[in-house]
Motif scaffolding. Structure first.
Motif, mmCIF file in Angstrom:
data_model
loop_
_atom_site.group_PDB
_atom_site.id
_atom_site.type_symbol
_atom_site.label_atom_id
_atom_site.label_comp_id
_atom_site.label_asym_id
_atom_site.label_seq_id
_atom_site.Cartn_x
_atom_site.Cartn_y
_atom_site.Cartn_z
ATOM 1 N N GLN A 196 29.363 35.221 29.053
ATOM 2 C CA GLN A 196 28.652 34.173 28.329
ATOM 3 C C GLN A 196 28.979 32.803 28.923
ATOM 4 N N SER A 197 30.249 32.583 29.234
ATOM 5 C CA SER A 197 30.658 31.314 29.839
ATOM 6 C C SER A 197 29.987 31.125 31.187
ATOM 7 N N LEU A 255 38.891 29.942 28.752
ATOM 8 C CA LEU A 255 38.337 30.323 27.459
ATOM 9 C C LEU A 255 38.565 31.805 27.176
ATOM 10 N N SER A 256 38.352 32.639 28.178
ATOM 11 C CA SER A 256 38.531 34.072 27.977
ATOM 12 C C SER A 256 39.964 34.394 27.587
ATOM 13 N N ILE A 268 29.296 30.028 22.302
ATOM 14 C CA ILE A 268 29.783 31.357 22.650
ATOM 15 C C ILE A 268 30.123 32.133 21.390
ATOM 16 N N THR A 284 37.017 26.908 33.312
ATOM 17 C CA THR A 284 36.670 27.054 31.899
ATOM 18 C C THR A 284 36.485 28.518 31.524
ATOM 19 N N MET A 285 35.798 29.272 32.383
ATOM 20 C CA MET A 285 35.581 30.692 32.130
ATOM 21 C C MET A 285 36.892 31.424 31.936
ATOM 22 N N GLY A 307 27.403 28.231 32.127
ATOM 23 C CA GLY A 307 27.815 27.364 33.226
ATOM 24 C C GLY A 307 26.757 27.272 34.310
ATOM 25 N N LEU A 324 31.121 24.168 25.396
ATOM 26 C CA LEU A 324 30.920 25.590 25.612
ATOM 27 C C LEU A 324 31.334 26.478 24.434
ATOM 28 N N PRO A 325 32.488 26.235 23.802
ATOM 29 C CA PRO A 325 32.925 27.154 22.741
ATOM 30 C C PRO A 325 31.927 27.329 21.606
ATOM 31 N N ILE A 327 33.605 25.149 35.975
ATOM 32 C CA ILE A 327 33.093 26.326 35.283
ATOM 33 C C ILE A 327 34.042 27.510 35.442
ATOM 34 N N TYR A 377 33.259 20.283 28.949
ATOM 35 C CA TYR A 377 33.140 21.735 29.083
ATOM 36 C C TYR A 377 33.930 22.433 27.986
#
Length: 212
Positions: free
Chosen positions: A152-153, A62-63, A142, A58-59, A157, A138-139, A55, A134
């Motif tokens: 949001q992630s 993605l950010s 969001i 990924t956070m 998570g 996840l995307p 998580i 993930y």
């Protein structure tokens, strides 16, 4: 902030994924049947720590991707859609060997609490499906227009971890009964595979045609 409807939808997907038999479930059931419920719970905490690692990665990933190179969102979206379709086909393809009872526990050696924790952690950390899912799932839940992608992630998570922990804890507590129940009702394994394939296909379609 993530809408309540989005959280409910993601929770339903997370529940479906954790209920699908995989390396984590098989390991926890085998460990619980072989060494007892306490051993299963210690292993579960290791599995959860690996989820935290995923998580956090990924956070941050993605950010950074969404803020610096927005076009990568589309690339991830299409790659995720293809991967989900592949998982759906893998679940139901002929000759995949999925007709056998994959929940049948394996005989495992008695291990110390420290080793149980590490083995649970590594079982999940080295499972490539967990990492890719993930990035794939996840995307599509969001929406940058609703605020911080990072928050949001994190929210999604933590929701996934909570659902995974509760479901796996219940499985540990009733491991022997679960194995016996599915062993006597193989038709439910087939139903589960088709339901999961349908869910994955729907998610892939939603991801592919999402204009967000």
């Amino acid at each position: 902030m993530i809408s309540f409807g989005t959280m409910i939808a993601f929770a339903a997907v997370a529940l479906g994924m954790v209920c699908a038999p995989g390396p984590n479930m098989i390991y926890l059931i085998s460990r619980s049947v072989t060494q007892g419920k306490l051993a299963g719970m210690i292993s579960l905490f290791g599995v959860m720590l690996a989820f935290v690692v995923y998580i956090v990665a990924t956070m941050m990933g993605l950010s950074a991707l969404f803020l610096t190179v927005p076009i990568l969102y589309s690339m991830i979206k299409w790659a995720g859609a293809v991967y989900l379709l592949w998982l759906a086909w893998k679940a139901i393809r002929p000759g995949s060997g999925s007709d056998r009872n994959i929940l049948e526990p394996q005989s495992l050696a008695i291990e110390s609490p420290k080793k149980l924790f590490i083995m649970g952690f590594m079982t999940n950390l080295l499972n490539p499906k967990a990492a890719v899912l993930y990035v794939s799932l996840l995307p599509q839940f969001i929406d940058p227009a609703r605020g911080s992608v990072l928050m949001q992630s994190a929210t999604l998570g933590l929701l996934q971890i909570s659902i995974s922990f509760i479901v796996n804890l219940l499985i540990i507590l009733v491991a022997s009964q679960v194995v016996s129940w599915f062993g006597k009702r193989p038709i439910w394994m087939s139903i589960q595979r088709w339901v999961m394939a349908s869910v994955l296909t729907a998610l892939a379609a939603r991801m592919a045609f999402d204009r967000k």
